[in-house]
Design a protein around this motif. Structure first.
Motif, PDB file in Angstrom:
ATOM      1  N   ASN A   1       0.804  -1.211   0.000  1.00 40.45           N
ATOM      2  CA  ASN A   1       0.000   0.000   0.000  1.00 40.45           C
ATOM      3  C   ASN A   1       0.841   1.267   0.000  1.00 40.45           C
ATOM      4  O   ASN A   1       0.534   2.244  -0.698  1.00 40.45           O
ATOM      5  CB  ASN A   1      -0.933  -0.010   1.219  1.00 40.45           C
TER       6      ASN A   1
ATOM      7  N   ALA B   1      -5.793  -2.769  -0.083  1.00 39.96           N
ATOM      8  CA  ALA B   1      -4.795  -1.760   0.268  1.00 39.96           C
ATOM      9  C   ALA B   1      -4.098  -1.221  -0.969  1.00 39.96           C
ATOM     10  O   ALA B   1      -3.824  -0.025  -1.075  1.00 39.96           O
ATOM     11  CB  ALA B   1      -3.773  -2.361   1.228  1.00 39.96           C
TER      12      ALA B   1
ATOM     13  N   HIS C   1      -6.757   0.997  -3.061  1.00 40.63           N
ATOM     14  CA  HIS C   1      -7.546   1.995  -2.338  1.00 40.63           C
ATOM     15  C   HIS C   1      -7.471   3.347  -3.074  1.00 40.63           C
ATOM     16  O   HIS C   1      -6.402   3.739  -3.547  1.00 40.63           O
ATOM     17  CB  HIS C   1      -6.988   2.152  -0.917  1.00 40.63           C
TER      18      HIS C   1
END
Length: 732
Positions: free
Chosen positions: A216, A344, A347
């Motif tokens: 992420n 993640a 996103h």
């Protein structure tokens, strides 16, 4: 008796009226004929019959004239193609043959006491005109080096320039050494990577939570690769999917076709062992423990790599583009929290258990899951944490470009020991490429603002139209194919591939949360990794994405897309004389389009064979004795390339002449104008190295002689200094 005067009656008026009508009609006919003749002269008028055009004296034109002065004028040195190859060709007028003139770009233009002073900089000394990719990098660099003192420091343009300048500040990077990386993995922040066992400081962070943070926040995928793309087995209009593949292993491996497994290369294992030990040393790992952690790292790498398979094997066994839902993948490879990891990574776009993803080596992912579970269980009580160390070293490979030169030099030495030497590129090229990775959308907008305009659109449309005319005149073996290709070409709309959905407001919003410091390159680089991660989201949500580094046209649906990376100096500038733009970029465009649309034209038309044989025979007729270059027979691929380049030159010249039907003015450069300037400009790019120049059997500037021998467009007859060119009278 006085005779009364004869009165005029109505019977006499028509005679006089008919005479007037005839006179009027004759005058009108004469005017009409004069107009037709005038229009004919106007239509047939060529640029070289016009009055001398004004010299272009703008700064960009003066730079172009400086470059032009270092090339061969085909009309004063028409036989220089006998003495050069595409690997050693740039010769200045007045210099000795073979003396190389490097490319110069202007660093800054100053005005002092009314005089123009241009400070020069040499950007790379080489023996050919630089390829389009490098010149695109030069153009982006020039954009990044411009500092606007009036711009807001929070503007996206100033942020990207600060990023580039922080990358160029090598002293600041060198002074910090490995400390930025050690701080990153040891600091107690929201990232909370928890240190690592090799340093003696590790808080035993959860495996999946650490993996999610790497994916992420740092765009790092240690055990597999995640990217976005279309299903190659579906139509061009298919949507984009999340795709998961095996990773690129740092450990050198080879495929064993008997056991159908991969293994570490025995002859490379020792050098890789030394390489990884050097990394541990640079990171300050104590000598007492680094050998153990290094051994565990190599052992885990070797076991993971066993299930890696070469691409051709996977293609042959239909292992590519296998469709699974996220839930199905979770069941088959349970060690990874697939839903959490993908959420993640992408996103704020939603990812659900039922979403389809494309998998390219499912057996590897299953083997990877089993291996991770086994190693976590085996080493959990020992505290050695090899799985965590593997992830931290994967992060290290990601951030090496932002660390001091010792890391890059170690990596380069390892590549050299594996027989894959990496050319050391100038720091500015590395910095431009790193800037593009994170700020590609912004740079695309900035390049578009600087380079694309009405002149670019005119060039695109005129070249496209001239190619249609040229292909219609070919001799086709199959009339159905001729009709099909011409219909396809007419249905394709040429356009510049500019992504116009990102206006200034959206760009500001996109980069609003990005904080870029002046001399904090490592921190800036981490911001760039976040931007790269966000790019995956845009690739999923946007139907079309344009690559700023693209330099060749492509077909997308009903469009021929011309990337804006093509329209950069010195190939193109809106202030250049049109003769320069058409002779440089126009030729390259036409060549690229012919390769794109007709990759195997010799299978459908006799024209390429006939033309190439004609051009080759003319070349052979003037290269007798020791000066002869090449062989007496061309291969099929060479014949096609000769036809492509000769036809591309014809198309570009025809397009240039056609442009005068719309706008009959052009300027001169270096005392040259119109066709003379066009053909001289062409000689600068006749050795364009991407990607077909090796197929040419002779110096492509010879094509100028062929063009002039078969037309009356050239300003003078081409004559060698030692002999008169005796070109065949057969038209090619």
């Amino acid at each position: 008796m006085e005779v009364p005067p004869v009165l005029e009656t109505g019977e006499h008026r028509p005679c006089k009226w008919n005479w007037c009508c005839r006179l009027l009609m004759a005058a009108m006919a004469f005017c009409f004929i004069a107009m037709v003749i005038g229009f004919g002269i106007y239509t047939l008028w060529t640029p070289d019959t016009a009055p001398d055009p004004p010299e272009c004296l703008s700064p960009v034109c003066l730079e172009a004239a400086d470059r032009l002065s270092a090339t061969v004028d085909p009309f004063s040195q028409p036989c220089d193609y006998f003495h050069f190859s595409c690997r050693s060709r740039v010769v200045s007028r007045g210099r000795q043959r073979g003396e190389i003139t490097p490319y110069h770009g202007s660093d800054k233009v100053d005005t002092e006491d009314g005089k123009r002073n241009v400070r020069k900089r040499t950007f790379m000394e080489t023996d050919i005109l630089h390829d389009r990719q490098t010149l695109l990098l030069v153009s982006i660099r020039d954009i990044l080096e411009i500092r606007d003192r009036t711009a807001s420091p929070d503007s996206p343009e100033e942020k990207v320039r600060r990023f580039y300048h922080s990358c160029m500040n090598t002293d600041a990077v060198e002074n910090l050494g490995s400390q930025p990386f050690l701080n990153l993995i040891q600091q107690v922040t929201s990232t909370n990577l928890g240190g690592w066992p090799a340093s003696g400081h590790w808080n035993r962070t959860d495996f999946n939570s650490t993996l999610i943070k790497l994916m992420n926040q740092f765009n790092t995928f240690p055990f597999f690769t995640v990217y976005v793309g279309r299903d190659q087995n579906s139509s061009l209009g298919s949507p984009s999917y999340i795709q998961i593949d095996q990773p690129e292993f740092q450990l050198p491996i080879e495929w064993d076709s008997i056991s159908q497994t991969s293994k570490a290369k025995t002859e490379s294992l020792r050098s890789f062992l030394t390489f990884s030990l050097q990394l541990f040393t640079l990171l300050g790992v104590p000598p007492k423990t680094k050998s153990m952690h290094n051994g565990l790292y190599i052992a885990l790498s070797s076991e993971l790599a066993r299930a890696a398979m070469p691409l051709q094997y996977r293609l042959h066994n239909n292992m590519m583009y296998q469709r699974l839902t996220v839930h199905q993948l979770q069941q088959l490879a349970p060690a990874i929290d697939w839903l959490g990891s993908l959420k993640a990574t992408f996103h704020p776009l939603p990812v659900n258990q039922s979403d389809l993803i494309l998998v390219h080596n499912l057996p590897y992912l299953q083997h990877m899951s089993q291996t991770i579970n086994k190693w976590l269980l085996r080493h959990e009580m020992m505290g050695s944490g090899p799985v965590h160390t593997f992830m931290m070293l994967s992060l290290l490979y990601t951030v090496i470009p932002a660390l001091d030169s010792r890391f890059r030099e170690t990596l380069r030495n390892q590549s050299f020991s594996q027989g894959k030497p990496e050319e050391e590129v100038p720091n500015w090229i590395s910095c431009v490429l790193q800037t593009e990775k994170g700020f590609d959308t912004l740079l695309l907008h900035m390049v578009k603002e600087r380079n694309t305009n009405r002149e670019a659109e005119e060039l695109v449309n005129t070249i496209h139209s001239a190619i249609q005319t040229k292909l219609a005149d070919l001799s086709w073996r199959n009339k159905d194919f001729q009709s099909s290709i011409l219909k396809k070409l007419r249905s394709l709309t040429p356009r510049l591939s500019t992504w116009n959905k990102m206006d200034k407001k959206k760009l500001t919003q996109l980069y609003s949360e990005v904080v870029i410091g002046e001399n904090k390159y490592f921190t800036n680089y981490l911001q760039s990794l976040i931007l790269q991660q966000r790019r995956w989201c845009r690739l999923l949500s946007e139907p079309v994405q344009f690559d700023i580094m693209s330099i060749s046209p492509s077909v997308s649906g009903d469009d021929i897309l011309f990337p804006i990376g093509m329209f950069t100096p010195p190939w193109f500038h809106r202030l250049y004389p049109r003769a320069v733009n058409y002779g440089l970029l126009g030729f390259l465009m036409a060549k690229d389009l012919l390769h794109l649309l007709l990759p195997d034209i010799h299978s459908y038309s006799d024209t390429p064979e006939t033309v190439s044989v004609c051009v080759w025979s003319q070349y052979m007729s003037v290269t007798e004795g020791p000066g002869r270059v090449g062989t007496s027979v061309l291969s099929q691929s060479q014949k096609q390339e000769v036809w492509v380049q000769y036809t591309a030159l014809q198309v570009a010249l025809q397009a240039y002449l056609k442009s005068f039907q719309w706008c009959r003015n052009d300027s001169a450069l270096f005392g040259l104008s119109h066709t003379h300037l066009f053909l001289t400009s062409f000689t600068q790019v006749s050795c364009d190295p991407i990607p077909h120049h090796e197929l040419m059997a002779f110096e492509p500037s010879f094509l100028v002689s062929v063009i002039c021998a078969n037309s009356d467009l050239c300003p003078s007859w081409l004559a060698c200094s030692t002999e008169q060119l005796q070109l065949s009278q057969a038209s090619c």
